[in-house]
Design an enzyme around this catalytic site. Structure first.
Site, short mmCIF file in Angstrom:
data_model
loop_
_atom_site.label_atom_id
_atom_site.label_comp_id
_atom_site.label_asym_id
_atom_site.label_seq_id
_atom_site.Cartn_x
_atom_site.Cartn_y
_atom_site.Cartn_z
N ASP A 50 0.82 -1.21 0.00
CA ASP A 50 0.00 0.00 0.00
C ASP A 50 0.86 1.26 0.00
OD1 ASP A 50 -2.73 1.22 0.39
OD2 ASP A 50 -1.73 1.98 2.20
N GLU B 219 1.41 -0.13 -4.94
CA GLU B 219 0.43 0.87 -5.35
C GLU B 219 1.11 2.23 -5.41
OE1 GLU B 219 -3.68 2.95 -3.68
OE2 GLU B 219 -1.96 2.50 -2.40
N ASP C 91 -10.63 1.44 -4.05
CA ASP C 91 -10.55 2.89 -3.92
C ASP C 91 -11.25 3.60 -5.07
OD1 ASP C 91 -9.04 3.15 -1.53
OD2 ASP C 91 -7.22 2.63 -2.60
#
Length: 845
Positions: free
Chosen positions: A623, A648, A731
């Site tokens: 992340d 990410e 998201d």
């Protein structure tokens, strides 16, 4: 006057093929060439027409191909499985069939490769006047077909024999009773045989990775080169150095690696050594800084040399006199120029920076000792030591960030000199390697897995609400496996301030809103049982504290990792950290962890290894990797040894006056720079491709899907093996909807990412929607045609209303309302899926 049917001469056209053992079936496509008139004169040539052979001529198993050819499988004549393979096709012809020539090509059923004669179809004449054509196979009498055959080239070439025999039968009639045109008799060829070698080209994917790092030794900066390859067998490195742009080979002075010998006084030869994990081999070389470049070629076993487009591999070493990598051959990239220029500047400024740092440390020490007779308190002394540690860490981080890493491989069309790795290997010279030596195990790499992975994101933003998500997902494991997924991405497993898991607190507490640790382990075990590997969502950038400091700031941690505020970066004013400055962008909702601290890295590596062993995770989704240097990621991945890892790295694309820019090179370069910082050990989500798909589909601007070089415009166009393509996640979609894919066009997006290279990721919400059947069909096509993360893309169209491409010459696809049909010149295509504004074709064998 023509002979009566009872005395028509019969000829047999025989094709014999000698092929390597265990070679896959070849299919012959042949065409009968018929003149419109059989009356010939010395001054005129016949008008030729391409005709499909009539039914009486067709060998068994023949299948018509459109209206001009047939496809016939070869008949195996081998006496045993151990013998070399011989094949035959027999065609019965009669003169009144008016057949003047046989044209044919060969096709390898396994690879789809076509074999021709000098770039044209093979042409076997049945009358003499055809022999003047350049691709005509002329008779060569005196060759022996079976008895004199030599087996010395059985593996190196496909040996093709042509044997034409004419048997004339009078059926009891006397020759004088026939009335045959003498000219026709003269034009008829007698029996002959011809032997033609055909080289079989085999495409294989291998890599050679070269990393270049700097280190100090005896107050000198030296280059440390680490070369790694997955080539099977004995691999030797023939190498040297150069001092200027002429790239003239030179033998560097000792020391050299062990088992290094001189080769013709112009180079050194060093044997690669097998790696400890049994995957590939490597060699390490140390060079002084007086050299501007490193040159090498590879030799595999005794019969294969590896070069780059016919030239030596060239790796630039930092030098202010040579800032340009125009690559191997004539390849050149502005991104490379910029990178090396910056590196050279950093090398020069490094010494200035470190000298300044040393002076600052001296000043701190001098200040400490200037007040003679006074004893500093322990608190002040600790503060001074921490300041020295901070300055030293800054110097170390500056030096580490200046280290360039290069890796060479072979597919020229990828811009991978700006990155770390190119995708395939070119074998030079063109000598054919024995087919049995080309087989090797699939290369497993943490950035690619097997290369054939298809990811399912196994949750959305609301999955935590039931409190038993692990158990619910466990019930769907078999279904996800049957759909063709090989990896599943699970939500963050730790205790978290936010229920979704992205504000972690106690990293070793795996009781979350998704379920407890026991349920998580059962879920992972179930996925393994159905053949799916599992990715854990690791939040390493930030962590929520357990306690407040004396100023009421939440920056003191509890649990097993009871860090103090030294674990928090110093440049985020919200959390008053006493660590070093952040190596990335700050995430302001929680304390950002200082990964430059040795104790932090040690604890996080221990945690990741514990997750691998205790839970059974196979890899990671990382992340918010924008928040810390990619070099730390490499450290974590080296320690935890994941099967697959993806980061990410999400930031905004380029816009001008509210419109997305056509050129998004800067955006994808930032993602690639992060991957490069990990030394290519992790892949990254291809946010660039998602953004460009948005504009292309939403505004009917499909021209956006081809960059200035005719390549895909995202990360997948520059470094496909490191691109994880997606159209939606928790998201961007779900109930958050931060960047939702254009509604109703989701299947166009999936038609793109599931047919193209890279590693595609499918969002859970779409799998359980009305798109399920179409997604399953696309996954099936990808797997059936063995499309992988390094597959090649040839863009056929990129216009206002349509985008079309051919992938690996196995799949043709188009998205958009515009028209496209794949060309049938070299392939027969069959429509596999006809969806709303998208179509997929498969090449028929």
């Amino acid at each position: 006057m023509h002979p009566s049917p009872s005395i028509i001469p019969t000829c047999h056209f025989l094709l014999h093929f000698h092929l390597p053992i265990q070679t896959h079936l070849l299919i012959i496509h042949f065409i009968a060439l018929t003149p419109s008139s059989l009356t010939l004169s010395q001054s005129t040539q016949p008008k030729w027409e391409w005709d499909q052979p009539h039914g009486d001529m067709l060998p068994p198993g023949s299948v018509p191909i459109k209206d001009y050819a047939i496809e016939t499988p070869l008949k195996d004549l081998s006496l045993s499985a151990e013998d070399d393979t011989f094949h035959e096709i027999r065609i019965d012809l009669k003169p009144n069939d008016h057949i003047s020539a046989i044209n044919f090509v060969l096709k390898d059923e396994e690879t789809g490769a076509w074999y021709r004669n000098k770039g044209r179809d093979f042409k076997v004449p049945l009358i003499n006047y055809l022999k003047t054509e350049t691709n005509t196979i002329e008779p060569k009498r005196g060759l022996t077909l079976w008895p004199g055959f030599s087996k010395h080239s059985s593996f190196e070439k496909w040996i093709l024999f042509f044997f034409l025999m004419l048997f004339k039968s009078r059926a009891g009639q006397d020759d004088s009773s026939e009335s045959i045109d003498p000219k026709q008799e003269n034009d008829q060829l007698e029996g002959y045989n011809v032997e033609i070698p055909i080289t079989k080209k085999v495409l294989i994917n291998n890599f050679i990775s070269v990393s270049v790092k700097k280190y100090f030794e005896s107050e000198e900066v030296k280059n440390l080169l680490y070369l790694e390859t997955d080539l099977p067998g004995d691999v030797a490195l023939h190498w040297g150095v150069c001092r200027d742009d002429s790239r003239k080979w030179e033998v560097p002075p000792a020391p050299h690696p062990s088992e290094t010998v001189k080769f013709k006084d112009k180079a050194l030869r060093t044997q690669f050594k097998p790696r400890g994990n049994g995957q590939g081999s490597s060699v390490q070389i140390t060079l002084g800084e007086e050299f501007s470049g490193f040159l090498f070629v590879l030799k595999q076993n005794e019969n294969a040399w590896f070069k780059y487009k016919g030239n030596d591999f060239y790796i630039p070493l930092s030098s202010s006199s040579n800032l340009l990598i125009n690559g191997i051959g004539e390849y050149e990239s502005e991104g490379v120029k910029k990178e090396i220029t910056e590196e050279a500047i950093q090398k020069t400024s490094f010494f200035q920076f470190t000298n300044g740092t040393v002076n600052e440390i001296k000043n701190v020490v001098a200040e400490n000792s200037s007040e003679s007779g006074k004893v500093k308190s322990k608190e002040v002394q600790n503060s001074i030591l921490q300041e020295i540690e901070r300055l030293a860490s800054e110097a170390y981080n500056f030096f580490r960030s200046s280290i360039p890493t290069f890796s060479e491989a072979t597919t020229v069309e990828h811009r991978e000199t700006t990155i770390v790795e190119r995708e395939a290997a070119i074998v030079e010279p063109e000598a054919t390697v024995q087919s049995e030596k080309l087989t090797h195990d699939i290369k497993i790499c943490s950035a690619t897995g097997s290369g054939y992975e298809i990811i399912c994101q196994g949750f959305n933003w609301e999955s935590h609400k039931s409190g038993r998500w692990y158990m619910e997902l466990k019930e769907k494991a078999s279904e996800l496996s049957s759909l063709g997924f090989t990896l599943v991405w699970l939500p963050p497993p730790t205790e978290s301030v936010s229920p979704e898991g992205y504000m972690p607190k106690d990293l070793f507490n795996l009781n979350s809103r998704y379920g407890n640790i026991g349920e998580l382990k059962d879920l992972v075990k179930r996925f393994h049982e159905v053949g799916i590997k599992v990715l854990g969502d690791a939040v390493l950038n930030h962590r929520c504290a357990h306690y407040q400091n004396q100023n009421g700031i939440w920056n003191i941690f509890g649990g097993r990792l009871n860090w103090d505020d030294r674990a928090v970066v110093a440049d985020d004013p919200h959390f008053q950290g006493r660590g070093n400055k952040s190596s990335g962008d700050n995430f302001h909702a929680a304390p950002n962890i200082d990964h430059s601290q040795e104790f932090v890295r040690k604890d996080l590596k221990e945690w990741l290894c514990w997750l691998r062993k205790e839970v059974g995770y196979d890899g990671w989704r990382l992340d918010f990797v924008r928040g810390f240097w990619g070099g730390y990621v490499k450290d974590y991945l080296d320690a935890s040894e994941p099967y697959f890892a993806v980061g990410e790295y999400w930031d905004s694309l380029g816009y001008s006056y509210g419109e997305m820019d056509y050129n998004q090179d800067a955006h994808r370069q930032r993602i690639i720079d992060w991957i490069r910082a990990t030394s290519g050990t992790a892949s990254a989500f291809d946010v660039t491709t998602k953004g460009i798909l948005h504009s292309a589909l939403e505004k009917c601007e499909y021209w956006r899907l081809s960059d200035q070089e005719g390549k895909p415009p995202g990360v997948v166009g520059w470094w496909p093996s490191r691109a994880v393509t997606f159209i939606e996640n928790h998201d961007t979609g779900s109930t958050q909807g931060h960047w939702r894919f254009p509604s109703g066009k989701e299947m166009q997006g999936y038609a793109y990412i599931l047919t193209h290279p890279g590693t595609p990721s499918v969002f859970f919400d779409h799998i359980l929607s009305h798109y399920k059947t179409e997604i399953e069909a696309l996954v099936s096509i990808r797997k059936r045609n063995k499309i992988h993360c390094r597959s090649t893309v040839e863009i056929s169209k990129a216009e206002r209303d349509v985008y079309a491409a051919i992938i690996d010459e196995k799949i043709a696809m188009k998205i958009g309302p515009g028209h496209f049909e794949p060309s049938s010149t070299f392939h027969k295509w069959s429509l596999a899926i006809d969806g709303k504004d998208y179509k997929i074709w498969e090449a028929s064998s």
